[in-house]
Design a protein around this motif. Structure first.
Motif, PDB file in Angstrom:
ATOM      1  N   UNK A 280       0.654  -1.343   0.028  1.00 37.10           N
ATOM      2  CA  UNK A 280       0.036   0.059   0.074  1.00 37.10           C
ATOM      3  C   UNK A 280       0.799   1.307   0.045  1.00 37.10           C
ATOM      4  N   UNK A 281       2.347   1.123  -0.142  1.00 38.55           N
ATOM      5  CA  UNK A 281       3.095   2.261  -0.351  1.00 38.55           C
ATOM      6  C   UNK A 281       4.051   2.037  -1.379  1.00 38.55           C
ATOM      7  N   UNK A 282       4.784   2.973  -1.824  1.00 43.91           N
ATOM      8  CA  UNK A 282       5.537   2.810  -2.977  1.00 43.91           C
ATOM      9  C   UNK A 282       6.861   2.221  -2.381  1.00 43.91           C
ATOM     10  N   UNK A 283       7.304   1.524  -3.447  1.00 41.22           N
ATOM     11  CA  UNK A 283       8.498   0.472  -3.125  1.00 41.22           C
ATOM     12  C   UNK A 283       9.697   0.858  -3.867  1.00 41.22           C
ATOM     13  N   UNK A 284      10.737   0.428  -3.335  1.00 41.65           N
ATOM     14  CA  UNK A 284      11.998   0.659  -4.235  1.00 41.65           C
ATOM     15  C   UNK A 284      12.656  -0.804  -4.326  1.00 41.65           C
ATOM     16  N   UNK A 327      18.305 -19.260   1.423  1.00 39.97           N
ATOM     17  CA  UNK A 327      18.878 -19.479   2.573  1.00 39.97           C
ATOM     18  C   UNK A 327      18.240 -18.516   3.672  1.00 39.97           C
ATOM     19  N   UNK A 328      18.759 -18.738   4.948  1.00 43.86           N
ATOM     20  CA  UNK A 328      18.167 -17.807   5.882  1.00 43.86           C
ATOM     21  C   UNK A 328      18.529 -16.197   5.514  1.00 43.86           C
ATOM     22  N   UNK A 329      17.419 -15.345   5.763  1.00 39.49           N
ATOM     23  CA  UNK A 329      17.700 -14.054   5.269  1.00 39.49           C
ATOM     24  C   UNK A 329      18.799 -13.160   6.059  1.00 39.49           C
ATOM     25  N   UNK A 330      19.294 -12.242   5.174  1.00 30.33           N
ATOM     26  CA  UNK A 330      20.321 -11.333   5.913  1.00 30.33           C
ATOM     27  C   UNK A 330      19.612 -10.737   7.170  1.00 30.33           C
ATOM     28  N   UNK A 331      20.345 -10.267   8.106  1.00 32.79           N
ATOM     29  CA  UNK A 331      19.829  -9.802   9.282  1.00 32.79           C
ATOM     30  C   UNK A 331      19.189  -8.353   9.149  1.00 32.79           C
ATOM     31  N   UNK A 332      19.184  -7.613   8.052  1.00 27.29           N
ATOM     32  CA  UNK A 332      18.598  -6.246   7.786  1.00 27.29           C
ATOM     33  C   UNK A 332      17.040  -6.453   7.491  1.00 27.29           C
ATOM     34  N   UNK A 333      16.925  -7.768   6.949  1.00 25.49           N
ATOM     35  CA  UNK A 333      15.626  -7.906   6.196  1.00 25.49           C
ATOM     36  C   UNK A 333      14.549  -8.215   7.213  1.00 25.49           C
ATOM     37  N   UNK A 359       7.499  -1.616  15.548  1.00 31.80           N
ATOM     38  CA  UNK A 359       7.725  -2.142  14.280  1.00 31.80           C
ATOM     39  C   UNK A 359       7.929  -1.247  13.100  1.00 31.80           C
ATOM     40  N   UNK A 360       7.231  -0.100  13.045  1.00 30.07           N
ATOM     41  CA  UNK A 360       7.004   0.542  11.986  1.00 30.07           C
ATOM     42  C   UNK A 360       8.458   1.488  11.712  1.00 30.07           C
ATOM     43  N   UNK A 361       8.710   1.796  10.290  1.00 30.59           N
ATOM     44  CA  UNK A 361      10.097   2.459   9.963  1.00 30.59           C
ATOM     45  C   UNK A 361      10.293   1.893   8.718  1.00 30.59           C
ATOM     46  N   UNK A 362      11.339   2.531   8.111  1.00 26.94           N
ATOM     47  CA  UNK A 362      12.062   2.036   6.930  1.00 26.94           C
ATOM     48  C   UNK A 362      12.191   0.411   7.007  1.00 26.94           C
ATOM     49  N   UNK A 363      11.868  -0.172   6.212  1.00 26.81           N
ATOM     50  CA  UNK A 363      12.077  -1.831   5.874  1.00 26.81           C
ATOM     51  C   UNK A 363      12.391  -2.402   4.487  1.00 26.81           C
ATOM     52  N   UNK A 364      12.828  -3.472   4.576  1.00 27.93           N
ATOM     53  CA  UNK A 364      13.330  -4.331   3.597  1.00 27.93           C
ATOM     54  C   UNK A 364      12.649  -5.690   3.793  1.00 27.93           C
ATOM     55  N   UNK A 365      11.910  -5.966   2.593  1.00 32.99           N
ATOM     56  CA  UNK A 365      11.387  -7.382   2.566  1.00 32.99           C
ATOM     57  C   UNK A 365      11.831  -8.197   1.430  1.00 32.99           C
ATOM     58  N   UNK A 384      10.445  -0.228   1.685  1.00 34.86           N
ATOM     59  CA  UNK A 384       9.519   0.806   1.803  1.00 34.86           C
ATOM     60  C   UNK A 384      10.066   1.941   2.802  1.00 34.86           C
ATOM     61  N   UNK A 385       9.640   2.976   2.895  1.00 36.78           N
ATOM     62  CA  UNK A 385       9.731   4.137   3.954  1.00 36.78           C
ATOM     63  C   UNK A 385       9.294   3.889   5.051  1.00 36.78           C
ATOM     64  N   UNK A 386       8.064   3.145   5.083  1.00 34.42           N
ATOM     65  CA  UNK A 386       7.206   2.901   6.275  1.00 34.42           C
ATOM     66  C   UNK A 386       6.641   1.246   6.224  1.00 34.42           C
ATOM     67  N   UNK A 387       7.052   0.455   7.179  1.00 32.99           N
ATOM     68  CA  UNK A 387       6.506  -0.882   6.973  1.00 32.99           C
ATOM     69  C   UNK A 387       5.041  -0.822   7.266  1.00 32.99           C
ATOM     70  N   UNK A 388       4.366  -0.072   8.204  1.00 34.29           N
ATOM     71  CA  UNK A 388       3.139  -0.074   8.505  1.00 34.29           C
ATOM     72  C   UNK A 388       2.322   0.674   7.323  1.00 34.29           C
ATOM     73  N   UNK A 389       3.046   1.724   6.602  1.00 37.74           N
ATOM     74  CA  UNK A 389       1.964   2.062   5.856  1.00 37.74           C
ATOM     75  C   UNK A 389       1.930   1.156   4.610  1.00 37.74           C
ATOM     76  N   UNK A 390       2.983   0.393   4.264  1.00 43.81           N
ATOM     77  CA  UNK A 390       3.003  -0.589   3.133  1.00 43.81           C
ATOM     78  C   UNK A 390       2.077  -1.938   3.462  1.00 43.81           C
ATOM     79  N   UNK A 391       2.008  -2.482   4.681  1.00 41.43           N
ATOM     80  CA  UNK A 391       1.432  -3.491   5.261  1.00 41.43           C
ATOM     81  C   UNK A 391       0.633  -3.304   6.398  1.00 41.43           C
TER      82      UNK A 391
END
Length: 407
Positions: A280-284, A327-333, A359-365, A384-391
């Protein structure tokens, strides 16, 4: 983003005993948990976008399918929107409403990720529901315009064979190589080192020029005629990921198609796609960061529907997807952070104030596309710039296994 799973356990539900006879044995959430989730999603929604981080997992598809069934059975949702062309979706709709053919035959011309035993079972469930509710059926529609299908290539070649057989080999040399994109996308062929070299859109344009040069081209230029089919073929390849040179898709076109269909039919809709589209938010995209934030279908639906568009993301930690082992994901994801909860599956409601604050804030999925490469796993994501805006809701599955492709 603060990573404090313990503080949000009130919004997490774990695997329990499976009591729903319709429940698949590969769905790692209990029937009671799925019931609760569906109720929360449906509370104020007109459109629910349920996105997966991969289209190749039985477990992520199973959760999405089970949520859809509950939204239909208990909450009055009566439409399924899928990322495919209008013509393909019309065939799926005929099967589920009229029983035309079989689920497998209805999927013959569908986009490859839909051609699975799991999708066929989902269609069969919808068909069974519609038999029981003939006056209140579930509809299926596509978010893409009509696209070229295998029969369009065959029709063009048959026409050339009959009208100018001396040109057949030349036309076929362009069409036969590019029709393979309907089985394996052109950009995936490039990533796997199996692409023949020349851009498919160039081949399509050359074939169109050849067909136009035929003596009876003017007679063939009508709705459903050979030139119309050739233009459809050119459009398919020009608008593909490889033809456009990016993964963004036609977000505005798809969002308008979904919104217009929903408005005309007056139905509550479930939208199935990848998380980069349902966000629900713009993505990079991590593979194309230079493009910056791009609108998604979900972000445009959020503008149109506000809180009546609900966005769900289903991700996973690791597993074998058949074509690749992830594999198991990188720590920043975010997938790694959610994976710190040692459960087969759990979920997080980001609409709860306390949960959002933590939990909100910039996030990578993580996103597992058709060109996924485990050696660059950290770059295979959407940001996404905001995890809670996106999902609005995150669902995390610990381990996944592959879907079963149809022949």
């Amino acid at each position: 983003m603060e990573n404090d799973t313990a503080a949000t356990l009130g919004s997490l539900s774990s695997h329990q005993g499976l009591s729903d006879p319709q429940h698949s044995d590969v769905v790692p959430l209990s029937a009671a948990t799925l019931d609760e989730l569906a109720e929360k999603l449906a509370a104020a929604a007109t459109v629910v976008g349920i996105g997966e981080s991969t289209r190749a997992s039985r477990e992520t598809f199973g959760v999405r399918d089970q949520l859809f069934r509950r939204l239909v059975r208990r909450h009055g949702f009566r439409a399924l929107a899928v990322q495919d062309g209008a013509g393909v979706a019309a065939g799926l709709d005929r099967y589920v409403r009229e029983g035309e053919g079989s689920a497998e035959s209805a999927l013959d011309g569908a986009w490859r990720p839909w051609r699975t035993a799991e999708m066929a079972a989902a269609l069969e469930w919808i068909r069974a529901f519609n038999r029981e509710h003939p006056d209140d059926p579930v509809r299926i529609f596509g978010v893409k315009p009509a696209q070229a299908q295998a029969e369009d290539y065959d029709a063009v070649l048959d026409h050339v064979r009959g009208s100018a057989p001396e040109r057949l080999a030349e036309v076929a040399s362009h069409l036969e190589v590019i029709r393979t994109a309907h089985h394996t996308d052109e950009h995936v062929q490039r990533a796997r080192g199996m692409h023949p070299g020349r851009p498919f859109a160039d081949h399509a344009r050359d074939a169109l020029a050849l067909v136009r040069s035929l003596p009876d081209a003017d007679d063939a230029d009508h709705a459903g005629g050979i030139l119309a089919r050739m233009r459809l073929i050119v459009d398919f390849h020009e608008r593909s990921v490889a033809g456009r040179g990016n993964y963004a898709g036609d977000a505005a076109v798809w969002a308008d198609a979904l919104g217009d269909a929903q408005r005309r039919a007056g139905l509550r809709v479930v939208y199935w796609d990848g998380i980069a589209h349902t966000s629900a938010a713009e993505t990079v995209l991590g593979l194309a960061p230079e493009r910056g934030p791009q609108p998604s279908v979900g972000s445009l639906l959020r503008r149109r529907y506000g809180a009546r568009y609900v966005s769900v993301a289903i991700g996973f930690h690791h597993g074998d997807l058949g074509v690749v082992t992830v594999p198991e994901p990188a720590g920043e994801l975010i997938d790694a952070m959610l994976g710190e909860v040692d459960l087969p599956a759990h979920w997080l409601d980001l609409r709860r104030d306390a949960v959002r604050r933590r939990w909100d804030g910039p996030a990578k999925a993580r996103v597992i596309s058709g060109v996924y490469d485990a050696s660059r796993d950290a770059a295979e994501h959407m940001a996404v710039a905001s995890l809670a805006d996106a999902f609005d809701v995150l669902i995390h599955i610990r381990r996944v296994s592959p879907v079963r492709g149809l022949p």
